[in-house]
Design an enzyme around this catalytic site. Structure first.
Site, PDB file in Angstrom:
ATOM      1  N   ALA A   1     -13.803 115.036 121.228  1.00 32.64           N
ATOM      2  CA  ALA A   1     -13.613 115.521 119.864  1.00 32.64           C
ATOM      3  C   ALA A   1     -12.368 116.401 119.863  1.00 32.64           C
ATOM      4  CB  ALA A   1     -14.832 116.307 119.398  1.00 32.64           C
TER       5      ALA A   1
ATOM      6  N   SER B   1     -24.251 108.719 123.710  1.00 33.70           N
ATOM      7  CA  SER B   1     -23.205 109.715 123.993  1.00 33.70           C
ATOM      8  C   SER B   1     -21.804 109.094 123.974  1.00 33.70           C
ATOM      9  CB  SER B   1     -23.463 110.406 125.337  1.00 33.70           C
ATOM     10  OG  SER B   1     -24.666 111.121 125.307  1.00 33.70           O
ATOM     11  N   PRO B   2     -21.480 108.294 122.949  1.00 30.65           N
ATOM     12  CA  PRO B   2     -20.176 107.636 122.902  1.00 30.65           C
ATOM     13  C   PRO B   2     -19.026 108.602 122.627  1.00 30.65           C
ATOM     14  CG  PRO B   2     -21.334 107.265 120.852  1.00 30.65           C
ATOM     15  CD  PRO B   2     -22.304 107.950 121.769  1.00 30.65           C
TER      16      PRO B   2
ATOM     17  N   GLY C   1     -18.922 111.433 124.267  1.00 28.84           N
ATOM     18  CA  GLY C   1     -18.896 112.261 125.459  1.00 28.84           C
ATOM     19  C   GLY C   1     -19.626 113.582 125.324  1.00 28.84           C
ATOM     20  N   ARG C   2     -20.755 113.584 124.607  1.00 24.99           N
ATOM     21  CA  ARG C   2     -21.544 114.802 124.383  1.00 24.99           C
ATOM     22  C   ARG C   2     -20.682 115.910 123.772  1.00 24.99           C
ATOM     23  NH1 ARG C   2     -26.255 113.563 127.228  1.00 24.99           N
ATOM     24  NH2 ARG C   2     -25.942 112.120 128.949  1.00 24.99           N
ATOM     25  N   GLY C   3     -19.717 115.507 122.952  1.00 21.81           N
ATOM     26  CA  GLY C   3     -18.853 116.462 122.281  1.00 21.81           C
ATOM     27  C   GLY C   3     -17.523 116.686 122.957  1.00 21.81           C
TER      28      GLY C   3
ATOM     29  N   TYR D   1     -37.752 113.614 122.557  1.00 20.88           N
ATOM     30  CA  TYR D   1     -36.855 114.468 121.785  1.00 20.88           C
ATOM     31  C   TYR D   1     -37.642 115.505 120.979  1.00 20.88           C
ATOM     32  CZ  TYR D   1     -33.484 110.694 122.725  1.00 20.88           C
ATOM     33  OH  TYR D   1     -32.686 109.748 123.321  1.00 20.88           O
TER      34      TYR D   1
END
Length: 336
Positions: free
Chosen positions: A209, A201-202, A204-206, A56
């Site tokens: 939302a 990624s719970p 869903g990578r955004g 990262y």
């Protein structure tokens, strides 16, 4: 009082903090002062599980944790990852024992700590038997440099082979309403072996939302525009109708869609620990509060039925991304 969840011999708050996006993957990194402020605020809220990796920001995520939190090291459970590394600004994949040990030494220095609580293999290395790699990690446990061993994005076979060499404390897998692959095999295997399932990624990578992320606004460096086909224009519009039911369910529960997504992962088993990442102080607090939301069995079943895996439009990874993971796939995915 929110009950903590177990990783090996430790207990952590049910929602951890993924520390990728502050430096990497979804656009430009946060300014240094903002990234450090977010990490400090996380501990102040009560987050006690921070999950980072060598990769990262090419080590910068680890450095920021070390710089911002070295005086509070006893307040949090620290996880990092090896095998996916970097050299001369390029990503590398190397699980040879000597490389793992050298990577751990470098991570300890960047993190400004004497021990990493949980050290994962970030990916399997097809050129190195997993038994050899886990043997090196077991040596690091014996030396007191790491306390527990984890795996990431691997399937049941790799988990069982690794666990036969040394107990595996955690398996990290992408797991959300939008990505249900752990339910094929790895979730049950983790339950059987007493392994924590760390859900990355719970949200869903955004996608999970309200409003969801807008691919038209992605920065050119945002990997969602190149590596994750569900965000590609030809697929994304087909996924948006899934959110209508999520909004309805969130309204009934009295929470945000992101909190609903996190609460759903928590309802999937007492060993499941989601680690949403964020660059927003508002979302940081929102995600934290999701640890106290309990969904009814009926609500979980309703969400399960609505977000059937085959309803997602587009593969989870592009061909290159898929080639370096061994997490099980659904039959319909192999034909995509």
């Amino acid at each position: 009082m929110v009950s903590k969840r177990r990783i090996g011999d430790s207990q952590v708050y049910p929602v951890g903090l993924g520390c990728m996006n502050i430096t990497h993957a979804y656009g430009p990194p946060l300014p240094e002062d903002e990234a450090k402020a977010l990490l400090v605020r996380a501990l102040d809220l009560g987050y006690d599980f921070l999950d980072t990796a060598t990769l990262y920001g090419f080590g910068r995520s680890e450095e920021l944790i070390g710089e911002a939190l070295k005086d509070r090291r006893q307040e949090y459970f620290l996880a990092s990852k090896c095998v996916l590394g970097f050299k001369d600004g390029q990503r590398t994949l190397d699980a040879r024992p000597e490389t793992i040990k050298a990577a751990c030494e470098a991570s300890l220095k960047r993190l400004q700590t004497d021990v990493i609580d949980l050290y994962y293999m970030h990916r399997p290395d097809p050129n190195v038997p997993i038994e050899d790699s886990v043997g090196a990690l077991a040596d690091l446990v014996q030396e007191g440099k790491i306390r527990m061993i984890g795996l990431s994005e691997m399937g049941e076979e790799h988990l069982r082979r690794a666990h036969a060499v040394h107990p595996i404390a955690a398996m990290q897998s992408e797991y959300s309403l939008w990505v249900r692959n752990p339910e094929i095999a790895i979730k049950a295997a983790c339950e059987e072996l007493g392994v924590a399932l760390v859900a990355f990624s719970p949200v869903g990578r955004g996608f999970l939302a309200d409003p969801p992320v807008d691919p038209d606004k992605f920065h050119k460096s945002d990997l969602r525009g190149t590596i994750f086909p569900r965000f590609f224009p030809e697929n994304y519009s087909g996924n948006l109708p899934l959110l209508e039911e999520a909004r309805a369910c969130a309204s009934e529960v009295g929470c945000s869609v992101a909190q609903l997504a996190l609460a759903w992962t928590l309802a999937k088993g007492g060993n499941v620990i989601p680690i949403p990442g964020t660059t927003s102080l508002q979302h940081l607090e929102e995600n934290w509060k999701a640890g106290g939301i309990e969904l009814s069995e009926d609500m979980v079943a309703r969400l399960d039925a609505h977000f059937l895996p085959e309803k997602a439009v587009g593969p989870r990874y592009n061909q290159i991304g898929q080639s370096v993971v061994t997490t099980e796939m659904y039959d319909f995915e192999t034909s995509q």
